[in-house]
Design a protein around this motif. Structure first.
Motif, PDB file in Angstrom:
ATOM      1  N   ALA A  18       0.824  -1.225   0.000  1.00 12.22           N
ATOM      2  CA  ALA A  18       0.000   0.000   0.000  1.00 12.22           C
ATOM      3  C   ALA A  18       0.852   1.265   0.000  1.00 12.22           C
ATOM      4  N   GLY A  19       2.062   1.167  -0.571  1.00  8.36           N
ATOM      5  CA  GLY A  19       2.950   2.321  -0.674  1.00  8.36           C
ATOM      6  C   GLY A  19       4.101   2.304   0.295  1.00  8.36           C
ATOM      7  N   ARG A  20       3.943   1.613   1.428  1.00  8.68           N
ATOM      8  CA  ARG A  20       4.973   1.654   2.462  1.00  8.68           C
ATOM      9  C   ARG A  20       6.281   1.005   2.012  1.00  8.68           C
ATOM     10  N   PHE A  21       6.228   0.102   1.053  1.00 10.03           N
ATOM     11  CA  PHE A  21       7.440  -0.576   0.580  1.00 10.03           C
ATOM     12  C   PHE A  21       8.488   0.443   0.142  1.00 10.03           C
ATOM     13  N   PHE A  22       8.053   1.542  -0.512  1.00  9.45           N
ATOM     14  CA  PHE A  22       8.978   2.579  -0.960  1.00  9.45           C
ATOM     15  C   PHE A  22       8.974   3.800  -0.045  1.00  9.45           C
ATOM     16  N   LEU A  23       7.848   4.107   0.592  1.00  7.66           N
ATOM     17  CA  LEU A  23       7.723   5.325   1.388  1.00  7.66           C
ATOM     18  C   LEU A  23       8.722   5.397   2.539  1.00  7.66           C
ATOM     19  N   ASP A  24       9.032   4.265   3.145  1.00  9.36           N
ATOM     20  CA  ASP A  24       9.970   4.277   4.263  1.00  9.36           C
ATOM     21  C   ASP A  24      11.313   4.875   3.856  1.00  9.36           C
ATOM     22  N   SER A  25      11.847   4.431   2.720  1.00  6.04           N
ATOM     23  CA  SER A  25      13.156   4.936   2.292  1.00  6.04           C
ATOM     24  C   SER A  25      13.052   6.361   1.758  1.00  6.04           C
ATOM     25  N   VAL A  26      11.904   6.730   1.163  1.00  2.00           N
ATOM     26  CA  VAL A  26      11.695   8.123   0.750  1.00  2.00           C
ATOM     27  C   VAL A  26      11.760   9.038   1.966  1.00  2.00           C
ATOM     28  N   ALA A  39      14.449  11.910   2.804  1.00  2.00           N
ATOM     29  CA  ALA A  39      13.903  13.267   2.891  1.00  2.00           C
ATOM     30  C   ALA A  39      14.278  13.922   4.209  1.00  2.00           C
ATOM     31  N   ALA A  40      14.243  13.154   5.290  1.00  2.00           N
ATOM     32  CA  ALA A  40      14.605  13.697   6.601  1.00  2.00           C
ATOM     33  C   ALA A  40      16.055  14.160   6.602  1.00  2.00           C
ATOM     34  N   ALA A  41      16.932  13.379   5.971  1.00  2.00           N
ATOM     35  CA  ALA A  41      18.344  13.743   5.895  1.00  2.00           C
ATOM     36  C   ALA A  41      18.561  14.977   5.022  1.00  2.00           C
ATOM     37  N   ALA A  42      17.668  15.176   4.025  1.00  2.00           N
ATOM     38  CA  ALA A  42      17.812  16.294   3.091  1.00  2.00           C
ATOM     39  C   ALA A  42      17.009  17.522   3.515  1.00  2.00           C
ATOM     40  N   GLY A  43      16.258  17.412   4.602  1.00  2.00           N
ATOM     41  CA  GLY A  43      15.461  18.538   5.063  1.00  2.00           C
ATOM     42  C   GLY A  43      14.255  18.830   4.192  1.00  2.00           C
ATOM     43  N   VAL A  44      13.664  17.784   3.623  1.00  2.00           N
ATOM     44  CA  VAL A  44      12.506  17.912   2.729  1.00  2.00           C
ATOM     45  C   VAL A  44      11.303  17.208   3.363  1.00  2.00           C
ATOM     46  N   GLY A  45      10.144  17.836   3.297  1.00  2.00           N
ATOM     47  CA  GLY A  45       8.932  17.211   3.798  1.00  2.00           C
ATOM     48  C   GLY A  45       8.358  16.239   2.792  1.00  2.00           C
ATOM     49  N   VAL A  46       7.757  15.155   3.264  1.00  2.00           N
ATOM     50  CA  VAL A  46       7.135  14.150   2.399  1.00  2.00           C
ATOM     51  C   VAL A  46       5.623  14.209   2.577  1.00  2.00           C
ATOM     52  N   VAL A  47       4.916  14.314   1.447  1.00  2.00           N
ATOM     53  CA  VAL A  47       3.455  14.377   1.466  1.00  2.00           C
ATOM     54  C   VAL A  47       2.895  13.247   0.610  1.00  2.00           C
ATOM     55  N   PRO A  48       2.378  12.177   1.206  1.00  2.00           N
ATOM     56  CA  PRO A  48       1.757  11.115   0.399  1.00  2.00           C
ATOM     57  C   PRO A  48       0.591  11.666  -0.418  1.00  2.00           C
ATOM     58  N   ALA A  49       0.466  11.200  -1.664  1.00  2.00           N
ATOM     59  CA  ALA A  49      -0.613  11.629  -2.552  1.00  2.00           C
ATOM     60  C   ALA A  49      -1.293  10.394  -3.141  1.00  2.00           C
ATOM     61  N   ALA A  65       7.591  22.433  -4.607  1.00  2.00           N
ATOM     62  CA  ALA A  65       7.457  20.970  -4.493  1.00  2.00           C
ATOM     63  C   ALA A  65       7.862  20.269  -5.780  1.00  2.00           C
ATOM     64  N   ALA A  66       8.181  19.002  -5.643  1.00  2.00           N
ATOM     65  CA  ALA A  66       8.358  18.076  -6.760  1.00  2.00           C
ATOM     66  C   ALA A  66       7.616  16.815  -6.367  1.00  2.00           C
ATOM     67  N   MET A  67       7.562  15.828  -7.290  1.00  2.00           N
ATOM     68  CA  MET A  67       6.822  14.608  -6.996  1.00  2.00           C
ATOM     69  C   MET A  67       7.591  13.366  -7.422  1.00  2.00           C
ATOM     70  N   ILE A  68       7.240  12.257  -6.775  1.00  2.00           N
ATOM     71  CA  ILE A  68       7.774  10.942  -7.108  1.00  2.00           C
ATOM     72  C   ILE A  68       6.600  10.043  -7.464  1.00  2.00           C
ATOM     73  N   SER A  69       6.704   9.349  -8.576  1.00  2.00           N
ATOM     74  CA  SER A  69       5.710   8.348  -8.964  1.00  2.00           C
ATOM     75  C   SER A  69       6.256   6.977  -8.583  1.00  2.00           C
ATOM     76  N   LEU A  70       5.517   6.250  -7.752  1.00  2.00           N
ATOM     77  CA  LEU A  70       5.994   4.939  -7.311  1.00  2.00           C
ATOM     78  C   LEU A  70       5.775   3.866  -8.373  1.00  2.00           C
TER      79      LEU A  70
END
Length: 309
Positions: free
Chosen positions: A161-169, A173-183, A204-209
């Motif tokens: 349900a997305g968590r497979f990739f979201l954890d590493s995103v 992001a935390a290391a880069a100082g970027v907020g993550v917004v699930p869409a 903002a930018a986006m990632i397609s899983l």
């Protein structure tokens, strides 16, 4: 006459499906399978028959396509996504199944292990969980001043349900100082609004899983990203063919013919180890970047496997 069956989440009228099945297109998944089988002595219409069904159209269509293929009593079934593999395994534990792409096959319960799958299924993985962090790194390098990144996916069709990739995103992001917004999106009608949310400040930018739903709706996704001028990185070159900005994912290697041939000759699917990608490729469209007002750093362009204009 042996029967090789295939299940695809794309409509049979989809341009990608037609291109995959066109004569002589040995670089596509299905074209490469047929060409590879021919090299190994299997000639379509002579000693085997190829049957393909589409699951496009929702859960009922998926169920009916699975039942149609099971009814043919094929010698082996090739699936194209995690969802299709799960559906097939829910219908048969005896007919050999080869997944052409699947994420987290152990976590999904498809196989006991990558080295010794067991059961009636084996195949090829397409991405590791760490890919999420890599996508974040690349899109941040292309757009250094982003404050947040949206992650586009359909919970029903992407691994865990997305968590497979979201954890590493999220870790990257935390290391880069970027907020993550699930869409999350669950229907084609949701795509425009989901991407439009990221057109307003903060930048903002986006990632397609990796997600079969997103592949099916790639034209709408790329169009919405262009409409709202949102930079997005994709997992497959299919999105680049539709006009996407950049993609990073496994190089397409059509290796399924090896396993289909072995199974037709008597090897058990569960005795064949699951194989992982051997190479990944970065594609960048510099023309799309210019329309978004982006200047892609030379250091990123230098690492690209292909630059499109």
């Amino acid at each position: 006459m042996r029967i090789v069956a295939s299940l695809t989440s794309l409509s049979l009228d989809d341009e990608l499906t037609r291109r995959n099945m066109s004569d002589g297109n040995t670089t596509s998944r299905l074209g490469g399978l047929i060409a590879g089988l021919k090299q190994r002595g299997w000639v379509e219409g002579v000693n085997y028959r190829f049957e393909i069904r589409s699951t496009f159209g929702g859960p009922d269509k998926l169920k009916s396509a699975v039942q149609e293929l099971i009814g043919l009593k094929p010698d082996v079934i090739l699936t194209g996504s995690t969802i299709e593999t799960a559906a097939m395994l829910g219908a048969t534990r005896t007919i050999p199944i080869v997944f052409a792409t699947a994420n987290d096959p152990v976590g999904n319960g498809f196989v006991d292990s990558l080295a010794r799958p067991g059961g009636n299924v084996t195949g090829f993985t397409s991405s590791t969980a760490e890919m999420g962090g890599k996508w974040l790194q690349l899109i941040k390098e292309a757009v250094p001043d982003i404050a947040r990144v949206g992650v586009l996916y359909n919970p029903a069709t992407t691994p865990r349900a997305g968590r497979f990739f979201l954890d590493s995103v999220e870790q990257e992001a935390a290391a880069a100082g970027v907020g993550v917004v699930p869409a999350p999106v669950s229907a084609p009608a949701d795509i425009d609004a989901a991407i439009g949310r990221f057109a307003e400040p903060p930048k903002a930018a986006m990632i397609s899983l990796v997600d079969s739903f997103l592949v099916v709706n790639r034209q709408a996704i790329v169009a919405a990203a262009a409409k709202y001028r949102v930079p997005m990185i994709y997992p497959f070159h299919y999105f680049m063919d539709a006009g996407g900005l950049m993609s990073y994912g496994p190089t397409l290697e059509v290796r399924s013919a090896d396993y289909v041939d072995l199974i037709l000759r008597g090897t058990k699917a569960g005795d064949l180890p699951v194989q992982s990608p051997r190479k990944y490729e970065l594609l960048i469209n510099r023309t799309v970047a210019r329309t978004l007002g982006l200047t892609i750093p030379f250091t990123l362009l230098a690492r690209a496997d292909e630059i499109r204009e």
